[in-house]
Every structure is written in C-alpha cells, then in structure tokens.
Design an enzyme around this catalytic site. Structure first.
Site, PDB file in Angstrom:
ATOM      1  N   GLY A  80     -18.632 -31.975  21.788  1.00 18.61           N
ATOM      2  CA  GLY A  80     -19.807 -31.669  22.285  1.00 18.61           C
ATOM      3  C   GLY A  80     -20.796 -31.108  22.317  1.00 18.61           C
ATOM      4  O   GLY A  80     -19.869 -30.261  20.833  1.00 18.61           O
ATOM      5  N   SER A  81     -21.760 -30.209  22.519  1.00 16.35           N
ATOM      6  CA  SER A  81     -22.288 -28.935  22.029  1.00 16.35           C
ATOM      7  C   SER A  81     -21.134 -27.647  22.215  1.00 16.35           C
ATOM      8  O   SER A  81     -20.877 -27.046  23.136  1.00 16.35           O
ATOM      9  CB  SER A  81     -23.844 -28.606  23.212  1.00 16.35           C
ATOM     10  OG  SER A  81     -24.707 -29.850  23.024  1.00 16.35           O
ATOM     11  N   ILE A  84     -15.087 -28.843  21.750  1.00 14.95           N
ATOM     12  CA  ILE A  84     -14.394 -30.154  22.173  1.00 14.95           C
ATOM     13  C   ILE A  84     -13.693 -30.956  23.496  1.00 14.95           C
ATOM     14  O   ILE A  84     -13.579 -30.096  24.149  1.00 14.95           O
ATOM     15  CB  ILE A  84     -12.800 -29.579  21.401  1.00 14.95           C
ATOM     16  CG1 ILE A  84     -12.397 -29.110  20.053  1.00 14.95           C
ATOM     17  CG2 ILE A  84     -12.017 -30.527  21.562  1.00 14.95           C
ATOM     18  CD1 ILE A  84     -13.749 -30.042  19.222  1.00 14.95           C
ATOM     19  N   LYS A 100     -14.083 -31.121  29.434  1.00 14.24           N
ATOM     20  CA  LYS A 100     -15.075 -30.127  27.398  1.00 14.24           C
ATOM     21  C   LYS A 100     -14.687 -28.720  28.127  1.00 14.24           C
ATOM     22  O   LYS A 100     -14.747 -28.111  28.805  1.00 14.24           O
ATOM     23  CB  LYS A 100     -17.258 -30.279  27.438  1.00 14.24           C
ATOM     24  CG  LYS A 100     -17.463 -30.298  26.643  1.00 14.24           C
ATOM     25  CD  LYS A 100     -18.768 -29.873  26.519  1.00 14.24           C
ATOM     26  CE  LYS A 100     -20.338 -29.520  25.528  1.00 14.24           C
ATOM     27  NZ  LYS A 100     -20.972 -29.935  25.754  1.00 14.24           N
ATOM     28  N   ASP A 193     -32.180 -33.451  23.351  1.00 18.39           N
ATOM     29  CA  ASP A 193     -31.093 -34.209  22.522  1.00 18.39           C
ATOM     30  C   ASP A 193     -31.044 -35.554  23.119  1.00 18.39           C
ATOM     31  O   ASP A 193     -29.960 -36.080  22.553  1.00 18.39           O
ATOM     32  CB  ASP A 193     -29.878 -32.951  22.519  1.00 18.39           C
ATOM     33  CG  ASP A 193     -29.431 -33.654  21.040  1.00 18.39           C
ATOM     34  OD1 ASP A 193     -30.172 -33.624  20.529  1.00 18.39           O
ATOM     35  OD2 ASP A 193     -27.611 -33.167  20.486  1.00 18.39           O
TER      36      ASP A 193
END
EC number: 2.7.12.2
Length: 355
Positions: A80-81, A84, A100, A193
């Site tokens: 992700g942004s 991991i 995350k 996004d």
C-alpha cells in the site's frame, strides 16, 4: 506526438532528507506527531484546543487492543502507500486481518501521508470503506489492522474476466459511489487515488474503497486542493496541469476505472500502437486529447451517458457522487436483484486460506 514535452511541465522535487524517527518518539516509546499519539496501546488524538488535557478517542470495533503477540503472520498480500500489507490471523479467535506495516525512518512528506491515513481511518465508519479495526506502534513500525477483503481487488477480477458486464458494473459502481459520497460530503475527503487496486471485494459481493495514504481533507465540501499526488494513469486533467481540484477529480478516476472494466483495457491508447514512450506522454494525452468514451455500438445509451458524465475534462461538467447515484444507468438495474456474489464466486480467489 513523439519527442514533444508535456503540455505543462511537472514540478518534480528531490526527495526530502530522512528525519530521524527519534524526533517523533517520547521517552515511553510513543510515536507523536502534532495531535496524534500512537503506541502499543493504540491510537489517541489530542485536539489542539485541549492539548494540556489529552482525551482518548480509542476505536471501539475491538474490545481489546491487539498487539503483534496476538497475530500470526501468514503471507504478504500487497503493498500500500508507504508499506507492506500482510495477511494475518488472530491467534486466539482465528479472525483474518490485513496488517499494513509502515516503517518510520522517514521523509517528512511520507510521514505526513501516514499521519493523514491514520486520522482518516480513525474517523471513517462506512459500509463501503475498508474498516481499520485498530492501529498501534511497535519497534519502529506503525501497524494498521484492516478488514481483510478475501476476493482481492478489482484489478484481480479484471485479470480473470477481462471485461465486466453492464449489470454488474452498475452494482459495483453504486457501492463505490456510496463510499465516495460519504468521503466527499461527510468526511470532506478527496481520495486522490481511485484505481482498480484500491477497490477491494469480498466473498459477499461487497466493494470497498481502501488506501488513504494520499488522500486530502478539505475544510469544507466547497474546498479545493492544488497538490500533485496519486497514480498518474487515473489522474484528472486539472490535477496533471497543476490547477486547483476538488472532489470531482475522484469522479474522473472512477469513470476511467469503470470504462476500463467494460472495454478490457486502459481507456487511453497510444498513437500507432507503439506503447507510451513515457508517462509524460500519457499525461500529455490526458490533458490535450478529447476524453475517452464508451463505444456506442457496444454499450447501452445509459452506460455511455454515465461514462460521459464522469469523464469530462471540465470538472464543472462532471456529475457529483450524489448526482451519479441517481443516474439512469444506476437506476436501470436497481430492481433486478443483482448480486455481485454471482460474479466473485465464479472466480478463483487471489489465495486459498483455511480459516
């Protein structure tokens, strides 16, 4: 078009020097940034008005704060942004989560994105937004304990089916629009996004928006932003050209995603079929070329009109999430008792996990 410079130069900056993580740690090992405090006991927000009297706003989804000792790592399922994402299982009750992890040895711009994501996840409770159960700080890493969507992303589905039929697109799109309506009008958030990999699906046929690492919070529903972040493929023309933008930029991105699902490829195609020379060339095409449209000989008038209502170069000409929820394309299938489970159950899940 080959060899041309972008219509408007992008202002690219050298990454900022990393800031020592110690700058953001208290003596007790709590990560702090402005009004945000995060440690092994979870997340706390302190309002600026009552900074001398911290008041916890602990999440209520879980009865007991989770820690790394409670979680069994299964495998990495994505990135992700800034971090991991791993599939994990609660050791005592067997619940699956997406965990995350975000390393905190850290550039200022990345840190701001992380803090923003934490704040948005803390405040967001909606059926069409991936739920963040909890967050905590452990050994230099910020962890977000997220709802696990067991059928992967819309990108995973497209890889298998290539195209999605209009009735399913209407059901899918309605769910995403309801999530965007909540973000735009209740949370005053521009996602920035929206793309296939940020729209997740579960076995119940639920579609949910995820990944708020580059999202922006506006002071009101009439606000505008002027920063350049997000995945460029799905970025609205006004953002690429450096103009101010608002919630309508998410609508452009959604329109491209839905059209891609319908036609089986990204809507912008390079001239002469040679592939894009660079991402600058693609950005130039998005700014300068007429917007793509759904082929009228392949799709219903309602679908073609819906796509056109999303993919307008002038944001003032785009419909809002609220208006699109009342569009004839969405209304056309509302009484058909369609269920996305029929589609997702016919596909191979991204991974087989015994719960």
């Amino acid at each position: 078009m080959r060899g041309k410079k972008p219509h408007k130069e992008l202002k690219l900056s050298v990454p900022a020097q990393e800031t020592p993580v110690d700058k953001f740690l208290t003596a007790s090992g709590t990560f702090k940034d402005g009004e945000l405090r995060l440690n092994q006991r979870g997340l706390q927000l302190i309002s600026e008005e009552t900074a001398d009297e911290p008041q916890s706003t602990n999440l209520k989804v879980e009865d007991v704060q989770l820690s790394m000792d409670d979680l069994e790592m299964i495998q990495v399922i994505g990135k992700g942004s800034g971090g991991i994402v791993q599939l994990v299982r609660h050791k005592w009750v067997g619940t699956l989560y997406a965990l995350k992890g975000i390393q905190m040895n850290i550039q200022e711009a990345v840190r701001k994105q992380i803090v923003q994501e934490l704040k948005i996840n803390q405040a967001t409770q909606n059926a069409h937004i991936v739920l963040c159960h909890q967050s905590f700080y452990h050994n230099g890493v910020i962890y977000l304990v997220l709802e696990y969507m067991d059928r992967g992303s819309l990108a995973d589905i497209i890889k298998q089916v290539k195209t999605i039929l209009e009735p399913y697109l209407a059901v899918l799109c309605k769910q995403v629009l309801e999530g965007l309506l909540y973000l735009h009008h209740e949370r005053h958030v521009i996602h920035r996004d929206i793309k296939p990999s940020n729209l997740l699906v579960n076995r119940k046929g639920e579609v949910k928006i995820t990944d708020f690492g580059v999202s922006a919070v506006l002071a009101s529903s009439m606000g505008q932003r002027d920063t350049f972040v997000g995945t460029y493929n799905y970025m609205a023309p006004e953002r690429i050209s450096g103009s101010s933008y608002d919630y309508k930029s998410d609508i452009w991105s959604l329109g491209l995603v839905i059209l891609e699902c319908a036609i089986g490829r990204f809507p912008y195609i390079p001239s002469e079929g040679e592939g894009w020379l660079s991402f600058y060339e693609l950005l130039e095409a998005i700014v300068d070329q007429p917007p793509p449209s759904a082929p009228a000989d392949q799709f219903s008038p309602e679908f073609c009109a819906f796509i056109s209502s999303c993919i307008q170069k002038d944001p003032a000409e785009r419909m809002s999430a609220s208006e699109l929820l009342n569009h004839p394309f969405i209304k056309k299938f509302e009484d058909k008792d369609l269920d996305l489970r029929i589609l997702v159950e016919s596909l191979e899940p991204p991974m087989n996990i015994s719960e």
